[in-house]
Design an enzyme around this catalytic site. Sequence first.
Site, PDB file in Angstrom:
ATOM      1  N   ASP A 157     -70.236 -17.555 -27.575  1.00 43.50           N
ATOM      2  CA  ASP A 157     -71.008 -18.468 -28.425  1.00 43.50           C
ATOM      3  C   ASP A 157     -70.287 -19.814 -28.535  1.00 43.50           C
ATOM      4  O   ASP A 157     -70.916 -20.869 -28.478  1.00 43.50           O
ATOM      5  CB  ASP A 157     -71.197 -17.849 -29.816  1.00 43.50           C
ATOM      6  CG  ASP A 157     -71.834 -16.478 -29.721  1.00 43.50           C
ATOM      7  OD1 ASP A 157     -72.964 -16.392 -29.241  1.00 43.50           O
ATOM      8  OD2 ASP A 157     -71.179 -15.490 -30.105  1.00 43.50           O
ATOM      9  N   HIS A 185     -72.252 -12.281 -34.189  1.00 42.82           N
ATOM     10  CA  HIS A 185     -72.699 -12.620 -32.828  1.00 42.82           C
ATOM     11  C   HIS A 185     -74.185 -12.262 -32.755  1.00 42.82           C
ATOM     12  O   HIS A 185     -74.579 -11.212 -32.267  1.00 42.82           O
ATOM     13  CB  HIS A 185     -71.887 -11.830 -31.797  1.00 42.82           C
ATOM     14  CG  HIS A 185     -72.420 -11.982 -30.395  1.00 42.82           C
ATOM     15  ND1 HIS A 185     -72.495 -13.190 -29.745  1.00 42.82           N
ATOM     16  CD2 HIS A 185     -72.923 -11.069 -29.532  1.00 42.82           C
ATOM     17  CE1 HIS A 185     -73.010 -13.018 -28.545  1.00 42.82           C
ATOM     18  NE2 HIS A 185     -73.288 -11.739 -28.391  1.00 42.82           N
TER      19      HIS A 185
HETATM   20  P1  NAD Z   1     -74.844  -2.607 -18.296  1.00 41.87           P
HETATM   21  O1  NAD Z   1     -75.969  -1.715 -18.708  1.00 41.87           O
HETATM   22  O2  NAD Z   1     -74.884  -3.295 -16.983  1.00 41.87           O
HETATM   23  O3  NAD Z   1     -73.478  -1.801 -18.342  1.00 41.87           O
HETATM   24  C1  NAD Z   1     -73.138  -0.994 -19.424  1.00 41.87           C
HETATM   25  C2  NAD Z   1     -72.290   0.133 -18.870  1.00 41.87           C
HETATM   26  O4  NAD Z   1     -71.784   0.859 -19.985  1.00 41.87           O
HETATM   27  C3  NAD Z   1     -73.084   1.118 -18.021  1.00 41.87           C
HETATM   28  O5  NAD Z   1     -72.430   1.275 -16.761  1.00 41.87           O
HETATM   29  C4  NAD Z   1     -73.048   2.418 -18.824  1.00 41.87           C
HETATM   30  O6  NAD Z   1     -73.002   3.573 -18.018  1.00 41.87           O
HETATM   31  C5  NAD Z   1     -71.766   2.233 -19.613  1.00 41.87           C
HETATM   32  N1  NAD Z   1     -71.672   3.022 -20.853  1.00 41.87           N
HETATM   33  C6  NAD Z   1     -72.646   3.348 -21.713  1.00 41.87           C
HETATM   34  N2  NAD Z   1     -72.151   4.119 -22.701  1.00 41.87           N
HETATM   35  C7  NAD Z   1     -70.830   4.249 -22.467  1.00 41.87           C
HETATM   36  C8  NAD Z   1     -69.774   4.943 -23.108  1.00 41.87           C
HETATM   37  N3  NAD Z   1     -69.986   5.685 -24.206  1.00 41.87           N
HETATM   38  N4  NAD Z   1     -68.528   4.883 -22.580  1.00 41.87           N
HETATM   39  C9  NAD Z   1     -68.297   4.159 -21.463  1.00 41.87           C
HETATM   40  N5  NAD Z   1     -69.263   3.500 -20.797  1.00 41.87           N
HETATM   41  C10 NAD Z   1     -70.510   3.546 -21.286  1.00 41.87           C
HETATM   42  O7  NAD Z   1     -74.657  -3.679 -19.495  1.00 41.87           O
HETATM   43  P2  NAD Z   1     -73.836  -5.042 -19.457  1.00 41.87           P
HETATM   44  O8  NAD Z   1     -74.744  -6.133 -19.018  1.00 41.87           O
HETATM   45  O9  NAD Z   1     -72.549  -4.826 -18.783  1.00 41.87           O
HETATM   46  O10 NAD Z   1     -73.626  -5.245 -21.040  1.00 41.87           O
HETATM   47  C11 NAD Z   1     -72.780  -4.385 -21.776  1.00 41.87           C
HETATM   48  C12 NAD Z   1     -72.853  -4.726 -23.259  1.00 41.87           C
HETATM   49  O11 NAD Z   1     -72.307  -6.028 -23.499  1.00 41.87           O
HETATM   50  C13 NAD Z   1     -74.260  -4.750 -23.857  1.00 41.87           C
HETATM   51  O12 NAD Z   1     -74.258  -4.126 -25.127  1.00 41.87           O
HETATM   52  C14 NAD Z   1     -74.540  -6.244 -24.003  1.00 41.87           C
HETATM   53  O13 NAD Z   1     -75.508  -6.513 -25.007  1.00 41.87           O
HETATM   54  C15 NAD Z   1     -73.170  -6.740 -24.398  1.00 41.87           C
HETATM   55  N6  NAD Z   1     -72.919  -8.169 -24.271  1.00 41.87           N
HETATM   56  C16 NAD Z   1     -72.177  -8.769 -25.234  1.00 41.87           C
HETATM   57  C17 NAD Z   1     -71.861 -10.116 -25.150  1.00 41.87           C
HETATM   58  C18 NAD Z   1     -71.032 -10.790 -26.201  1.00 41.87           C
HETATM   59  O14 NAD Z   1     -70.867 -12.018 -26.124  1.00 41.87           O
HETATM   60  N7  NAD Z   1     -70.484 -10.105 -27.193  1.00 41.87           N
HETATM   61  C19 NAD Z   1     -72.332 -10.861 -24.061  1.00 41.87           C
HETATM   62  C20 NAD Z   1     -73.103 -10.226 -23.091  1.00 41.87           C
HETATM   63  C21 NAD Z   1     -73.401  -8.864 -23.193  1.00 41.87           C
HETATM   64  C1  LMR Z   2     -75.328 -12.797 -25.140  1.00 44.40           C
HETATM   65  O1  LMR Z   2     -75.055 -13.478 -26.123  1.00 44.40           O
HETATM   66  O2  LMR Z   2     -75.666 -13.293 -24.042  1.00 44.40           O
HETATM   67  C2  LMR Z   2     -75.192 -11.296 -25.232  1.00 44.40           C
HETATM   68  O3  LMR Z   2     -74.870 -10.915 -26.532  1.00 44.40           O
HETATM   69  C3  LMR Z   2     -76.376 -10.586 -24.714  1.00 44.40           C
HETATM   70  C4  LMR Z   2     -77.557 -10.700 -25.653  1.00 44.40           C
HETATM   71  O4  LMR Z   2     -78.189  -9.679 -25.936  1.00 44.40           O
HETATM   72  O5  LMR Z   2     -77.863 -11.815 -26.066  1.00 44.40           O
END
Ligand code: NAD
Ligand code: LMR
Length: 329
Positions: A157, A185
């Site tokens: 962010d 967030h």
């Molecule tokens: P994705 O679906 O591509 O990958 C998630 C992975 O997590 C999958 O491979 C799945 O098998 C695995 N997984 C699920 N449960 C699990 C567990 N208990 N233990 C270990 N692994 C597990 O998703 P992504 O695009 O990599 O996003 C992951 C997370 O990050 C999402 O919740 C997304 O919203 C979040 N995210 C946060 C931010 C931030 O700024 N905080 C930014 C982008 C995405």
């Molecule tokens: C982001 O900020 O891009 C991540 O938290 C993914 C989302 O769900 O917005």
Amino acid sequence: MTTTITISGAGGQIGYALLFRIAAGDLLGPDERVRLRLLEIPQGIGAAEGAALELQDGAFGLLEHVEVTDDAAVGFDGCDLALLVGARPRGPGMERGDLLAANAGIFGPQGAAIAAHASSDVRVTVVGNPANTNALIASASADGVPAERFTALTRLDENRARAQLAQTLAAPVDTIRRVPIWGNHSATQFPDVSHATVAGRPVTEALEAIVGDVPAWLADTYIPRVAKRGAEIIQVRGSSSVASAANAALDHVRDWVHGTEDWTSAGVVSHGEYGVPAGLISSFPVRAVDGEWQIVDGLEVSEWAQARIDASVAELIEERDAVRALGLL
Ligand code: NAD
Ligand code: LMR
């Protein structure tokens, strides 16, 4: 020295974007060797194993060992730095809080496994959404690990907030400083430009010449653009941010370990600063000193800004209460 880094969800999108940069030294620098533990659920093991094969084929000099596992006890064994990414991402039309029911159950057991198996000075960064509340859940389950070691990623962010200012001001992004994110967030977050500078000059002053009515531009254009950027990415790309999220996670951990020159933003446990109830994991302006985040204190916060902080914190309280109602806290 070798640092052991655990990445949960390593078989997913963000995991894939993280692994090769960590192995290349983008996290800890060119002199620090790394041992990677790729933690997945059984459905994700194949993708993580494939990534491990590619890591081998990268012939990274800093990469000492890669372990792929679906056992949290193995995944967090001796872990110095944990990136908790494994969780379901949101799709179009969802808010991050909608993921609470799906994802909250992941973080209690992982917090407990960290307490039982990680190294005594483990540092945990939660990326999986809703990141602040997931970090709270993990911390609450990690008996004996100080709450200060559990953080939530809000650096993405802040990077967005600085990049939007850079574009508006036609200034290089690295000349823009002190743009903290407060609160959750989520769409209620408060990107705060009141202390921000561009090449040493107050941002608000520089903005006036370009946007005219700065308070109106902040309220109607800038803050919503930053706060809803995640949704914009989902709409345009068809799925949530990946490389920018991985990049921000690296920024966060690198600063935590190596220290900051100036303020940045991180979701850290409150001790009651700026009216945020103690115990919540909220984003604040922070510095990293000697491997610890410190909340920047004594900032002047206007009534308008405090109302924005309070609104985002109210959402964190709601999330905490929802998790309590689910019996996860
Ligand atoms: P994705 O679906 O591509 O990958 C998630 C992975 O997590 C999958 O491979 C799945 O098998 C695995 N997984 C699920 N449960 C699990 C567990 N208990 N233990 C270990 N692994 C597990 O998703 P992504 O695009 O990599 O996003 C992951 C997370 O990050 C999402 O919740 C997304 O919203 C979040 N995210 C946060 C931010 C931030 O700024 N905080 C930014 C982008 C995405
Ligand atoms: C982001 O900020 O891009 C991540 O938290 C993914 C989302 O769900 O917005």
